[in-house]
Design a protein around this motif. Structure first.
Motif, PDB file in Angstrom:
ATOM      1  N   LYS A 201       0.859  -1.184   0.000  1.00 24.33           N
ATOM      2  CA  LYS A 201       0.000   0.000   0.000  1.00 24.33           C
ATOM      3  C   LYS A 201       0.894   1.231   0.000  1.00 24.33           C
ATOM      4  O   LYS A 201       1.897   1.276   0.739  1.00 24.33           O
TER       5      LYS A 201
ATOM      6  N   TYR B 287       0.900   5.748  -0.236  1.00 26.24           N
ATOM      7  CA  TYR B 287       0.133   7.003  -0.233  1.00 26.24           C
ATOM      8  C   TYR B 287       1.089   8.187  -0.300  1.00 26.24           C
ATOM      9  O   TYR B 287       2.211   8.128   0.217  1.00 26.24           O
TER      10      TYR B 287
ATOM     11  N   GLU C  26      -6.009   0.525   5.848  1.00 23.37           N
ATOM     12  CA  GLU C  26      -7.021   1.350   5.159  1.00 23.37           C
ATOM     13  C   GLU C  26      -7.861   2.141   6.163  1.00 23.37           C
ATOM     14  O   GLU C  26      -8.170   3.313   5.938  1.00 23.37           O
TER      15      GLU C  26
ATOM     16  N   VAL D  41      -5.767   5.023   7.454  1.00 23.95           N
ATOM     17  CA  VAL D  41      -5.662   6.070   6.428  1.00 23.95           C
ATOM     18  C   VAL D  41      -6.962   6.878   6.380  1.00 23.95           C
ATOM     19  O   VAL D  41      -6.951   8.110   6.302  1.00 23.95           O
TER      20      VAL D  41
ATOM     21  N   LYS E 106      -7.450  10.952   7.103  1.00 23.95           N
ATOM     22  CA  LYS E 106      -7.501  11.321   5.682  1.00 23.95           C
ATOM     23  C   LYS E 106      -7.125  12.781   5.416  1.00 23.95           C
ATOM     24  O   LYS E 106      -6.760  13.140   4.295  1.00 23.95           O
TER      25      LYS E 106
ATOM     26  N   ILE F 177      -3.763  12.826   4.085  1.00 26.67           N
ATOM     27  CA  ILE F 177      -3.466  12.007   2.900  1.00 26.67           C
ATOM     28  C   ILE F 177      -3.740  12.817   1.631  1.00 26.67           C
ATOM     29  O   ILE F 177      -4.821  13.402   1.483  1.00 26.67           O
TER      30      ILE F 177
ATOM     31  N   LYS G 203      -3.102  11.414  -1.697  1.00 24.59           N
ATOM     32  CA  LYS G 203      -3.707  10.442  -2.604  1.00 24.59           C
ATOM     33  C   LYS G 203      -3.063   9.065  -2.420  1.00 24.59           C
ATOM     34  O   LYS G 203      -1.952   8.956  -1.892  1.00 24.59           O
ATOM     35  N   GLN G 204      -3.750   8.068  -2.871  1.00 23.97           N
ATOM     36  CA  GLN G 204      -3.189   6.719  -2.856  1.00 23.97           C
ATOM     37  C   GLN G 204      -2.391   6.517  -4.144  1.00 23.97           C
ATOM     38  O   GLN G 204      -2.718   7.103  -5.186  1.00 23.97           O
TER      39      GLN G 204
END
Lengths: 490, 264
Positions: free
Chosen positions: A232, A234, A300, A303, A307, A310, A312-313
């Motif tokens: 994963k 980000y 997830e 995240v 958020k 964050i 973007k992924q």
């Protein structure tokens, strides 16, 4: 004692073939990767050892150590030569390096009891390759994996890239054999656990060759589930945002094998093709499928909870590609060495520290701020950043990474560039209550702060040295500060 | 042996300031470096001093006083004397006037050889060394790739000059002006850490127009017949960026690119 007599007696004790006095090999043995640039430019300022000896068994090591102890000969134990903090550097005129080259046997792989026994000179990669054949892994993967050997890994309290799941080497060592300078051989038996007084494994683990010579280790081995690996990645706003997600995952009880946050500057080095001038947060989860699925879900959820930080992924395959090229080989080391002969540059330095979750972001900002404002050669920096790469329930590490244009003579590079930056990092870390050495050990170049690191507990460390190496023949200047070593530092 | 190195400080190409009205480089506001060719001249001179510690090396530069600290650093490397010719009247001097100013000072001192670089990275005209030679009535060779160290003495030197087509070795009588190119292997060492704060003030000689006595009309912009008509900022074309993965396909793309460009 006269050097010639010592060499003659060493040859009598072992054999002529086991005692090397080759000039080039001795020069190479005088320092480790801490002085990589000065070494490549042939301007090392430390004495060369008088010999490198290659014992073939514990008994020969016992004889060597007793001889050195009786005759005041300094001993530097050596494995895969990947030390970075001066642990393999020589500060004494009469020194022998005891190399684990011939201790190269994988003694036993015991999959039923999930443990393997190896001699000190077995390369980690070699054991890993053998274990993979039977569906197991060491779980240990420092960047030096293709080169490092077990004696050195244990002696320096090494850590690997999957430590968040498997732990550091200290969590893996079940038992070991070591030899003290008075000739005593201690064998710590292999049991799942015991409460027989303090855990004496930890006298040898991390001793950096200052108390004893590790000849054999037994480590845990783990079932390997490569098909279940999940990645994963980000982009995150800043280092603190990434750290918050790492913490969330850890304190909720999950253990991804890789859990990292890179500063924007450090991300540029590794993820230039997708980092978009942002910090990078990434995970790898491995193990049985159910655990991997649960870990990915936990990542997830963390995240989602954070958020706001964050951006973007990113495509998971980008993280997987990066992961597959993590380690550096002997060829990489040799290439860097050749490059340093031709160019006024190298691949940079790192200083790794640790602290609790609350402290790490503050420590990071404080160090970066001080380096930018106080380091006299800040204008020569070509890179300054860091990443967190090993997380725990109560905190994480910070791996400060820096590089610079070397605008000085090779002899002065460390004192003009690396040491002032390292000093700021160590000072800030100790001020914030963290540890100045997360996984490279103290070596010789952080020994000036060993007492600050341990505070009142330094008493315990000092007593160990007095008890096990009263004549001070084991790796002089490493861990334990020495006044006369300052001339090599300052 | 008495060697004089005439050097120039040039703007760091990554960090300089240009006055678009007068078409001159604002040397006071720019980060200045030793011109690379001139650094080779310093490197060779220092090599000779190591060989013969009795040699005396003087470094001469015409520059704003803001480069004093850099001249001090040159002295800290092991030179015997540095002379800075600096006066606000000299600002904007063209290469001919600069040569006249430098020559007036050089005419007053003793030397066996004058060393310099060939080209400077800012102007690149290579006028000054040959004009100094003309003013002082000396022979001059430029683009020197190598000076045979064993032949370098008070009366002559054997030097190799290289250009794109040939490499020619000359023996030249001294004193003369010898201009080195950056392709030579001579390297100016950095100041050692222990000497970073060494007091060299007694070796620094700063002279101005009071010492050289030019009239205001002879020097600076007024005295310079060369006029810059115009300048323009070089524009760069934007090139397409292509990112490839580190897999077989990526390797092939990079390989083909290098092959197309003739590198492979």
């Amino acid at each position: 004692m006269d050097t010639k007599i010592i060499l003659k007696q060493l040859e009598e004790m072992l054999s002529k073939e086991q005692v090397s006095t080759d000039g080039e090999a001795l020069y190479d043995a005088a320092a480790d990767r801490y002085k990589k640039y000065a070494k490549a430019r042939k301007v090392l300022n430390v004495p060369t050892p008088i010999a490198i000896v290659y014992p073939k068994n514990t008994e020969e090591i016992r004889k060597l150590l007793m001889y050195c102890n009786d005759n005041g000969v300094n001993v530097i134990p050596r494995g895969g030569k990947t030390a970075t903090e001066g642990g393999l550097e020589n500060w004494k005129d009469v020194t022998i390096v005891i190399d684990a080259y011939h201790l190269d046997s994988i003694v036993k792989i015991d999959t039923y009891n999930s443990q393997a026994t190896v001699q000190a000179g077995v390369p980690l990669q070699e054991l890993e390759d053998e274990l993979r054949k039977v569906g197991f892994t060491t779980g240990h993967s420092p960047q030096s994996k293709p080169v490092a050997k077990y004696g050195g890994l244990v002696a320096t309290r090494s850590i690997g890239q999957f430590s968040t799941l498997y732990g550091g080497i200290e969590d893996m060592v079940v038992g070991l054999e070591c030899v003290f300078p008075d000739g005593h051989v201690s064998k710590i038996k292999n049991v799942p656990r015991r409460s027989g007084g303090p855990d004496i494994r930890h006298i040898a683990i991390g001793n950096e060759g200052t108390l004893c010579y590790i000849t054999e280790v037994t480590i845990k081995i783990f079932k390997f589930y490569p098909d279940n690996n999940r990645f994963k990645g980000y982009l995150v706003k800043d280092v603190e945002s990434g750290i918050k997600v790492l913490r969330e995952v850890m304190v909720n009880g999950f253990r991804p094998s890789v859990a990292r946050t890179y500063s924007e500057e450090d991300a540029a080095q590794h993820f230039y093709h997708f980092y978009e001038n942002k910090c990078v947060l990434l995970f790898m989860s491995e193990g049985p499928k159910g655990i991997v699925d649960a870990t990915v879900k936990a990542i997830e959820d963390a995240v989602e909870l954070h958020k706001d930080g964050i951006v973007k992924q990113v495509d998971s395959s980008l993280i997987e590609t990066w992961f597959n090229q993590l380690n550096w080989s002997q060829k990489d080391i040799d290439d860097e060495f050749e490059g340093m002969i031709e160019n006024d540059s190298h691949s940079g330095f790192t200083t790794e520290v640790s602290a609790d979750w609350e402290t790490i972001p503050k420590l990071y900002d404080s160090v970066i701020n001080r380096v930018k404002n106080e380091f006299p050669r800040a204008k020569d920096l070509t890179m300054l950043g860091g990443h967190s790469s090993h997380s725990y329930l109560n905190g994480t590490n910070m791996y400060f990474v820096y590089n610079y244009n070397i605008l000085c003579e090779p002899e002065d590079e460390l004192i003009i560039y690396h040491h002032p930056i390292q000093k700021i990092i160590v000072e800030e870390t100790i001020k914030f209550g963290g540890s100045m050495c997360h996984h490279h050990g103290i070596g010789k170049y952080r020994s000036e702060w060993t007492k600050d690191e341990h505070g009142s507990a330094y008493y315990m460390l000092e007593k160990l040295k007095e008890a096990f190496d009263p004549k001070g023949v084991m790796n002089y200047g490493t861990i334990f500060p020495k006044e006369d070593g300052l001339k090599y530092i300052e | 042996m008495h060697i004089v190195c005439v050097i120039k400080f040039v703007p760091d190409v990554d960090n300089f300031s240009y006055n678009y009205e007068t078409h001159t480089i604002s040397r006071n506001d720019s980060q200045m470096l030793i011109n690379p060719d001139d650094a080779c001249a310093l490197g060779f001179a220092l090599k000779m001093k190591k060989k013969d510690p009795q040699s005396f090396i003087e470094v001469v530069s015409m520059a704003p006083s803001s480069i004093t600290s850099q001249l001090e650093n040159i002295l800290r490397v092991g030179f015997d004397k540095a002379t800075l010719i600096s006066d606000s009247l000299y600002a904007g001097s063209d290469t001919y006037v600069t040569s006249k100013i430098l020559s007036k000072y050089l005419d007053k001192i003793d030397y066996d050889c004058i060393l310099s670089g060939t080209h400077s990275i800012d102007g690149d005209t290579s006028h000054v060394p040959s004009q100094i030679a003309q003013c002082l009535n000396l022979d001059h060779l430029n683009s020197i790739y190598q000076i045979e160290e064993d032949t370098f003495n008070n009366s002559s030197a054997v030097v190799t000059v290289e250009n794109e087509k040939s490499s020619i070795t000359y023996e030249i009588g001294l004193p003369a002006v010898l201009s080195l190119s950056r392709e030579s292997s001579y390297r100016l060492p950095y100041v050692r850490y222990k000497n970073l704060n060494l007091d060299v003030s007694d070796k620094l000689n700063i002279i101005s127009n009071k010492d050289l006595c030019f009239s205001a009309e002879e020097v600076g912009l007024k005295g310079s017949l060369t006029k810059v008509k115009n300048t323009h900022v070089k524009t760069y074309e934007t090139r397409d960026k292509k990112i490839v993965a580190s897999d077989d396909n990526g390797v092939e793309v990079v390989y083909n690119f290098l092959k197309d460009k003739g590198f492979i």
